[in-house]
Design a protein around this motif. Sequence first.
Motif, short mmCIF file in Angstrom:
data_model
loop_
_atom_site.label_atom_id
_atom_site.label_comp_id
_atom_site.label_asym_id
_atom_site.label_seq_id
_atom_site.Cartn_x
_atom_site.Cartn_y
_atom_site.Cartn_z
N VAL A 48 0.86 -1.18 0.00
CA VAL A 48 0.00 0.00 0.00
C VAL A 48 0.90 1.23 0.00
O VAL A 48 1.87 1.30 0.77
CB VAL A 48 -0.92 0.04 1.23
CG1 VAL A 48 -1.83 1.28 1.18
CG2 VAL A 48 -1.75 -1.23 1.35
N LEU A 49 0.57 2.19 -0.84
CA LEU A 49 1.29 3.46 -0.85
C LEU A 49 0.32 4.59 -0.51
O LEU A 49 -0.65 4.82 -1.22
CB LEU A 49 1.92 3.72 -2.22
CG LEU A 49 2.62 5.07 -2.39
CD1 LEU A 49 3.78 5.22 -1.41
CD2 LEU A 49 3.10 5.27 -3.83
N PHE A 50 0.57 5.25 0.61
CA PHE A 50 -0.18 6.44 0.98
C PHE A 50 0.57 7.65 0.46
O PHE A 50 1.75 7.85 0.79
CB PHE A 50 -0.32 6.56 2.51
CG PHE A 50 -1.27 5.58 3.13
CD1 PHE A 50 -2.63 5.87 3.22
CD2 PHE A 50 -0.81 4.38 3.64
CE1 PHE A 50 -3.51 4.97 3.81
CE2 PHE A 50 -1.67 3.48 4.23
CZ PHE A 50 -3.03 3.78 4.31
N ARG A 51 -0.09 8.46 -0.33
CA ARG A 51 0.52 9.70 -0.83
C ARG A 51 -0.09 10.90 -0.11
O ARG A 51 -1.27 10.91 0.25
CB ARG A 51 0.27 9.86 -2.34
CG ARG A 51 1.02 8.88 -3.21
CD ARG A 51 0.97 9.34 -4.67
NE ARG A 51 1.59 8.42 -5.59
CZ ARG A 51 2.90 8.35 -5.82
NH1 ARG A 51 3.72 9.16 -5.16
NH2 ARG A 51 3.37 7.50 -6.69
N GLN A 64 3.61 15.68 11.37
CA GLN A 64 4.73 15.87 10.46
C GLN A 64 4.23 16.46 9.15
O GLN A 64 3.04 16.37 8.81
CB GLN A 64 5.42 14.53 10.21
CG GLN A 64 6.01 13.90 11.47
CD GLN A 64 6.62 12.53 11.21
OE1 GLN A 64 6.69 12.07 10.08
NE2 GLN A 64 7.05 11.87 12.28
N ASP A 65 5.14 17.07 8.40
CA ASP A 65 4.77 17.65 7.12
C ASP A 65 4.27 16.56 6.15
O ASP A 65 4.58 15.37 6.31
CB ASP A 65 5.97 18.37 6.50
CG ASP A 65 6.38 19.61 7.30
OD1 ASP A 65 5.50 20.14 8.01
OD2 ASP A 65 7.55 20.00 7.23
N SER A 66 3.53 17.00 5.16
CA SER A 66 2.95 16.08 4.19
C SER A 66 4.03 15.23 3.52
O SER A 66 5.07 15.74 3.08
CB SER A 66 2.19 16.87 3.12
OG SER A 66 1.63 15.98 2.18
N THR A 67 3.79 13.92 3.45
CA THR A 67 4.76 13.00 2.88
C THR A 67 4.05 11.75 2.41
O THR A 67 2.81 11.69 2.36
CB THR A 67 5.85 12.66 3.93
OG1 THR A 67 6.90 11.92 3.31
CG2 THR A 67 5.27 11.88 5.09
N ASP A 68 4.82 10.73 2.04
CA ASP A 68 4.28 9.44 1.60
C ASP A 68 4.71 8.35 2.57
O ASP A 68 5.77 8.43 3.21
CB ASP A 68 4.80 9.08 0.19
CG ASP A 68 4.45 10.13 -0.85
OD1 ASP A 68 3.49 10.90 -0.62
OD2 ASP A 68 5.14 10.17 -1.89
N VAL A 69 3.89 7.30 2.64
CA VAL A 69 4.20 6.14 3.48
C VAL A 69 3.97 4.89 2.66
O VAL A 69 2.88 4.68 2.11
CB VAL A 69 3.33 6.10 4.75
CG1 VAL A 69 3.59 4.82 5.54
CG2 VAL A 69 3.59 7.32 5.62
#
Length: 464
Positions: A48-51, A64-69
């Motif tokens: 799974v990729l969270f953008r 935290q600042d906007s990022t991907d997980v």
Amino acid sequence: MAMLRVLVATAVLCVAGCGQKEAPQLTAKDAAPAPTQTPTAAPAQTSVLFRNVRIFNGVDPSLQDSTDVLVRGNRIASIGKSNITSAEPGMTIIDGGGRTLMPGLIDMHWHTLAVRPTIAVALSSNAGYLNLMAGAEASDTLQRGFTTVRDVGGASFGLKRAIDEGWLPGPRIYPSGAIISVTGGHGDFRSPEDLPRALGRSESRPEVMGDTAIADTPDEVRLRVREQLMRGASQIKLTAGGGVSSPHSPLDVVTFTSDELRAAVQSANNWGTYVTAHAYTPAAIRNAVDAGVQCIEHGNLMDEATAQLLANKGVWLSIQPLPEELIRAFPPDSEEYAKGLEVLAGTDRAYQLAKKYKLKTAFGTDVLFSAALARRQGELLASLGKWYTPAEALTMATSTNAQLLALSGERNPYPGKLGVVEAGAMADLLLVEGDPLADLNLVANPQNFRVIVKEGRVYKNTIK
């Protein structure tokens, strides 16, 4: 007897004839019907990729600042801007749209089989019915964002196994097995007509079903503790003082003797785990702590000296923001209802003492005999706002609770880091509509959890 010998002999011959290899364990995946044609769906989900998500990592008090997980398998693989431009085979890409990604919630005081049934149903129904009811509740528990629960009393081993093997959705369960109590203590639901009990005998229905275990000597305590550990308990739960729901257990009593408590602690420690003890009053808490108990459940009636003792010894306090609705399961003119009012009256001061002495404090709900109250599980978490900031409350319900779970050591059924969003941790994740660090009440409504992931598997996704 002759028939028994025939059956045993037949079983031996059957085993011998089946070869030496043990049959593989059937799981839910094995039981799925074979497709009638070549499937056209994508391969089973593997990542799974969270953008574009803002992270509450379970520890820090700000997002935290906007990022991907990126999640691969059951772990968080990486955190940071991803260079993946299109979905890999088996990958789900979720555009967070700036929403909050946080760890799955943990409830440290849950009774898996006693949440939905009324008291009458719980005490009169068979195990199959109660487990099916508990399975339905487990699915709903997960949909409320609680990916892990610590069961502190009840025969939840079968349901835990079914969830782990994928037969039905639900939170991972840290089971205690039977509540260990004394004759007339909290957890003894027998009537006086059931007495006397011979030492070593367990004939009452709750004992036979594995929900309670009565022990009245150090040797009996050792036996009952070892029975739970043999069944797979990750920690041991016993009742060191009186309780609300038990019919013959005044709040003021101290139940186990010091030698009995030490027998429980030693037996649990020998298996690399710990004892958590139900106790409301200063006397019951002190007796348990002096014997080596590492966690106190409730503690609502503790005083300053007791709080100081917990702080000095580094003992955990697992306390719950009990609502008045909880005691409505009992008739208003009952002794149980009166005891419940006394406990509720002490809750505010207990939380104030926990903060004053900086106690290691865990969050749980202790919902019993009320499907309606269970639906408000997140609301109970949000009620911590009376004493804590949103960041403090959510940290307690995630990374702090996970620290207490880890106290089970080698008996931990789920090795891996829980309660945090960091690389290498278990992928238990909630995508929240809004910022729960600004508005704790967001966790009270499960609809605000747009995505729910447990161990890397998506159980809810309403992002279109």
